[in-house]
Design an enzyme around this catalytic site. Structure first.
Site, PDB file in Angstrom:
ATOM      1  CG  ASP A 149      44.699  42.532  40.360  1.00  0.00           C
ATOM      2  OD1 ASP A 149      43.783  43.503  40.662  1.00  0.00           O
ATOM      3  OD2 ASP A 149      43.988  41.492  39.803  1.00  0.00           O
ATOM      4  CD  GLU A 193      42.310  44.712  44.317  1.00  0.00           C
ATOM      5  OE1 GLU A 193      41.356  45.244  43.999  1.00  0.00           O
ATOM      6  OE2 GLU A 193      42.996  43.700  43.668  1.00  0.00           O
TER       7      GLU A 193
END
Ligand SMILES: [Ca+2]
Ligand SMILES: [Ca+2]
Ligand SMILES: [Ca+2]
Ligand SMILES: [Ca+2]
Length: 569
Positions: free
Chosen positions: A261, A302
């Site tokens: 993330d 990401e």
């Protein structure tokens, strides 16, 4: 770095830098010493075998890797399936629905056929989404137990599905014991786990929101919001703790990898809050660490940036990263029935990345759902699926995308319960009230309604994924543009060692008959052709002197919104 040397250095770092007290570690977790010992290779020969993975560079990356054969499916556990009737999806619910995703039997094609799962955060968290972790070593009790996860891994692996978990490195929850200790006591061993300032530095985050948040003991940095204080990766003790988390999920829990993330925000350089040299450098050490534990581990980052910035992470820091630009291009080409968006994107990504080492998708849990983006046009959704699943890269589906699940912001509304049937709460839970109501259209749009309809979006996805699984060129082949004047038609070649496929996608609602294809140079020799997606008869090309073709018309007419995959030799 040589693996053994690296591990020796690592043990030194861990030994020196770990804080003197570690009150938050759960009893199940081995001590740091034991962890290092476990990770230490035994015989010298094994060290030599493992070395190449640690020295990989984008140029040196050979590939293909196992993940190039995979199609991944992103699951928000809270919304996928509730096994125990409390209104909240859980890991046992995922297990119950594995056969829908892939029953493990290659002979059946009424499953979706995906071979990878990305679980959105499953670690203990106070929020509904889980991106603010309070305990990295335990499955959120709303989702189940660590034992449930181990059983999920076993059941998934039996079906040929690998599972990666969302790992939130950039920040913890403000309720994490590290942060509570750091905030309440300036002399806490965890104070330097976070980023502090006595005065308010005043500058904002990349989205214009407050980045420095007041507390009783000073201002702390939290790029997303006050509930998610950023960790300080300039502190080696933080790195050591996170290495233990990584080791735990790979070794003790058996995860096949991580989705990382917000990874471009890892280390700030003052007001520079993304893609800093320090972040790249940290990730090089991270790469060596996880490849040292298991070279088959995959990471997908990401990195919500342009292709030029994303490419810099691949090969020695991350295995894959999501291609946000390509995602947008696929949706635009489908929506505007014009191939130029995706053609430009594919030209760029195939030139810039090591072959197929990028993750493709239409939308994820942070974006308006593909079906909503496409104004609920099922034909456009089919075209977007065709682009995703015949194109280069490693495809990821967001749960429900395969049935045309709708939803727009706010975030909760793009993460609503999976629509399994027209029963109450879309068959997601037996509870009277689900944690969140399903979309209003669930009585029409659901898995049960589409499962036996050969023209449904779900059937289209199933056929595409099974075709991809059957044809190596779609998975690991390179991509080559095929020239055609009509912009409604996207034509390209996928070529691997053993196979050449010509993909034709008529993005428009009208049949196309006046067209011809040319490939000035190519890998062809004999000039034979068969269509492997619809089974329709096709003409063979006349192979030119350079292994390509000129003026080739495989079918007299390409159907409206038609997808064709022609095997050439
Ligand atoms: Ca439940
Ligand atoms: Ca099957
Ligand atoms: Ca929770
Ligand atoms: Ca950060």
């Amino acid at each position: 770095m040589h693996r053994l040397t690296y591990l020796l250095l690592l043990s030194l770092v861990v030994g020196c830098a770990a804080p003197s007290v570690t009150p938050m570690r759960p009893p199940a977790t081995p001590t740091l010493t034991a962890a290092v010992e476990t990770a230490t290779p035994t015989p010298t020969t094994e060290v030599e075998t493992a070395t190449p993975a640690n020295t990989a560079t984008p140029q040196a990356m050979a590939g293909p890797f196992w993940w190039n054969d995979a199609v991944f499916y992103e699951i928000f556990v809270r919304s996928f399936y509730d096994s125990d009737g409390d209104g909240i999806g859980d890991l046992n619910g995922v297990i119950e629905k594995l056969d829908y995703l892939n029953d493990g039997d290659p002979a059946t094609t009424d499953d979706l056929g995906v071979t990878g799962i990305w679980l959105m955060p499953i670690m203990q968290s106070p929020s509904y989404h889980g991106y603010d972790v309070v305990d990295y070593f335990t499955v959120d009790d709303e989702y189940g137990t660590n034992e449930d996860f181990l059983r999920l891994m076993e059941e998934a692996h039996q079906r040929g599905i690998r599972v990666i978990v969302d790992l939130v490195l950039n920040h913890t929850s403000s309720q994490h014991p590290w942060f509570v200790s750091a905030r309440d006591d300036v002399n806490s061993p965890y104070r330097d786990f976070y980023i502090w300032s006595e005065e308010d530095p005043g500058y904002k985050g990349p989205w214009g929101a407050r980045a420095w948040h007041p507390s009783s003991t000073g201002y702390y940095y939290g790029i997303f919001w006050e509930g998610m204080p950023d960790l300080n990766y300039n502190n080696p003790a933080v790195t050591a703790e996170m290495q233990e988390v990584i080791r735990f999920w790979l070794e003790d829990m058996g995860a096949d990898g991580f989705r990382l993330d917000a990874v471009k925000h890892l280390i700030e350089d003052g007001r520079i809050q993304e893609n800093t040299p320090a972040t790249h450098e940290w990730l090089r050490g991270f790469y060596a660490f996880y490849k040292g534990i298991n070279p088959d581990t995959v990471t997908v980052g990401e990195v919500w940036s342009s292709t030029a910035a994303v490419v810099k992470y691949i090969g020695d820091q991350l295995d894959l990263a999501f291609e946000f630009d390509t995602a947008q291009a696929m949706l635009r080409s489908a929506k505007f029935e014009n191939r130029d968006y995706i053609l430009d994107a594919h030209r760029l990504v195939t030139a810039r990345y090591p072959r197929n080492q990028f993750a493709t998708f239409l939308t994820n849990h942070d974006q308006e759902r593909a079906m909503s983006e496409l104004r609920e046009n099922a034909n456009h959704a089919k075209m977007a699926a065709s682009l995703l699943l015949t194109g280069p890269g490693v495809p990821f589906l967001y749960y429900g995308e395969e049935i045309g699940h709708v939803g727009g912001k706010p975030d909760e509304n793009i993460r609503t319960p999976m629509q399994w049937s027209d029963e109450d709460n879309a068959g997601f839970t037996s509870a009277t009230i689900a944690w969140r109501a399903p979309q209003r259209n669930y009585r029409e749009v659901n898995v049960a309604a589409q499962a036996d309809d050969p023209d449904s979006l779900l059937s289209h996805y199933r056929r595409l994924i099974h075709t991809r699984s059957d044809h190596a060129a779609l998975r690991v082949g390179d991509w080559r543009e095929v020239e055609v004047e009509d912009k409604r038609l996207y034509a390209f070649l996928r070529h691997s060692d053993n196979e050449t496929l010509l993909v034709l996608i008529n993005l428009s609602g009208e049949p196309i008959s006046d067209y011809s294809l040319s490939l000035p140079e190519g890998p062809l020799s004999e000039g034979s052709a068969s269509e492997v997606f619809t089974g329709v008869p096709v003409n063979a090309p006349t192979v030119n002197a350079n292994g390509g073709f000129d003026g080739y018309v495989p079918l007299a007419e390409l159907a409206a919104y038609g997808t064709y995959i022609v095997q050439l030799k």
